[in-house]
Write an enzyme that holds these catalytic residues in place. Structure first.
Site, PDB file in Angstrom:
ATOM      1  N   HIS A 141      -5.293 -42.530  -9.942  1.00 60.12           N
ATOM      2  CA  HIS A 141      -5.128 -43.488  -8.940  1.00 60.12           C
ATOM      3  C   HIS A 141      -5.225 -43.193  -7.681  1.00 60.12           C
ATOM      4  O   HIS A 141      -5.878 -43.933  -6.794  1.00 60.12           O
ATOM      5  CB  HIS A 141      -3.760 -44.185  -9.178  1.00 60.12           C
TER       6      HIS A 141
ATOM      7  N   GLU B 151       1.351 -38.295  -9.824  1.00 64.25           N
ATOM      8  CA  GLU B 151      -0.100 -37.726  -9.523  1.00 64.25           C
ATOM      9  C   GLU B 151       0.216 -36.721  -8.635  1.00 64.25           C
ATOM     10  O   GLU B 151      -0.571 -35.573  -9.081  1.00 64.25           O
ATOM     11  CB  GLU B 151      -1.044 -39.019  -9.392  1.00 64.25           C
TER      12      GLU B 151
ATOM     13  N   ARG C  15      17.775 -62.763   0.340  1.00 67.68           N
ATOM     14  CA  ARG C  15      17.046 -63.430   1.534  1.00 67.68           C
ATOM     15  C   ARG C  15      16.872 -64.823   1.178  1.00 67.68           C
ATOM     16  O   ARG C  15      16.232 -65.349   0.013  1.00 67.68           O
ATOM     17  CB  ARG C  15      15.767 -62.691   1.871  1.00 67.68           C
TER      18      ARG C  15
ATOM     19  N   ARG D 160      20.769 -57.027   8.680  1.00 71.45           N
ATOM     20  CA  ARG D 160      20.861 -58.249   7.748  1.00 71.45           C
ATOM     21  C   ARG D 160      22.193 -58.822   8.189  1.00 71.45           C
ATOM     22  O   ARG D 160      22.223 -60.079   7.599  1.00 71.45           O
ATOM     23  CB  ARG D 160      20.922 -57.895   6.271  1.00 71.45           C
TER      24      ARG D 160
HETATM   25  N1  URA Z   1      12.341 -52.998   3.941  1.00 72.68           N
HETATM   26  C1  URA Z   1      12.936 -53.586   3.021  1.00 72.68           C
HETATM   27  O1  URA Z   1      12.874 -53.612   1.587  1.00 72.68           O
HETATM   28  N2  URA Z   1      13.920 -54.643   3.387  1.00 72.68           N
HETATM   29  C2  URA Z   1      14.088 -54.817   4.866  1.00 72.68           C
HETATM   30  O2  URA Z   1      14.986 -55.850   5.198  1.00 72.68           O
HETATM   31  C3  URA Z   1      13.292 -54.308   5.542  1.00 72.68           C
HETATM   32  C4  URA Z   1      12.258 -53.309   5.164  1.00 72.68           C
END
Ligand code: URA
Length: 256
Positions: free
Chosen positions: A8, A81, A169, A224
């Site tokens: 790959h 790999e 989300r 978040r």
């Molecule tokens: N990468 C992720 O997986 N989540 C985020 O909120 C930002 C970058």
């Protein structure tokens, strides 16, 4: 003598010139930034699908930078790999969404261990096996961030298989999160988990099982607790700080 060739990655043992250390960004474009940050003469030696590899010199020794793409399945291919070709030290350089209030966009998170919410790592070890960073990696990353004056947080990361529902989300296509993910972010916050990303658990589990040195540093691109969407300026700062920390840490690790 026959030289091993990784399918790959489209790389041979000969082409990596005995490199024992590799940076692992997710993004193929970040691979170039990392490679040029430690060696402006770094050369692109392969590019197939999401896997782009540069070879440069750090402290006089060959070092690889290979992009993993997003998520555990493609990251597992890169670790497997490269390990087949003789690489022993793997430093993931990622981006992340923080979930603790006190962490700011632009800070870096040094993963000491990962909550294995991915699927790929379970193909290498049962879920009871811990995804832990190698102690030398954690130590070097902490020292590097401090020397660079970059705010750093060391702790546990949650690695998921999806960016949207798996990280709870709501700004997704359906706006719906399965019941098993509802309340996840709050629970992880209460469990002192620092952040979400998508590759650390796979990389660290594999490195543990395969007797390799594995570590992860991620630049915070969103908090978040405040927002779901990544702001472009935060993304740039988070990435740049993770790259600076990683490059300095690798320099230290190569001397150990
Ligand atoms: N990468 C992720 O997986 N989540 C985020 O909120 C930002 C970058």
């Amino acid at each position: 003598m026959d030289m091993k060739r990784a399918y790959h990655l489209d790389l041979s043992e000969k082409e990596i010139e005995g490199a024992a250390c590799a940076f692992l960004p997710g993004d193929p474009f970040r691979a170039e930034k990392i490679a040029r940050a430690f060696d402006p003469e770094s050369r692109e030696i392969a590019h197939k699908r999401e896997f782009r590899t540069f070879l440069g010199r750090l402290n006089g020794a060959p070092v690889l930078t290979t992009s993993t793409g997003i998520g555990g399945p493609s990251a597992s291919i890169v670790v497997d790999e490269l390990a087949q070709l003789g690489v022993k030290t793997f430093l993931r350089v990622g981006t992340t969404g923080a979930i603790q209030e006190n962490i700011q966009a632009g800070d870096v998170i040094i993963t000491t261990g990962a909550v294995r919410m991915d699927g790929a790592s379970t193909h290498y070890a049962p879920v009871a096996y811990p995804a832990v960073a190698h102690h030398e990696m954690v130590q070097a990353l902490l020292q590097a961030a401090s020397a660079e004056g970059i705010p750093a947080h060391a702790g546990v990361t949650a690695s998921t298989d999806t960016f949207y529902p798996g990280q709870e989300r709501l700004d997704s296509c359906s706006g719906y999160v399965l019941r098993r993910f509802q309340g996840l972010t709050d629970e992880l916050r209460k469990l002192n988990v620092l952040n979400y990303e998508m590759e650390s658990s796979t990389v660290l589990t594999m490195c543990g099982v395969l007797r390799l040195r594995g570590g992860c540093v991620s630049g915070v691109v969103v908090n978040r607790a405040r927002s779901e969407a990544v702001a472009p300026d935060a993304a740039e700062r988070g990435e740049a700080n993770a790259v600076r920390t990683a490059v300095r840490a690798m320099g230290m690790l190569m001397r150990l």
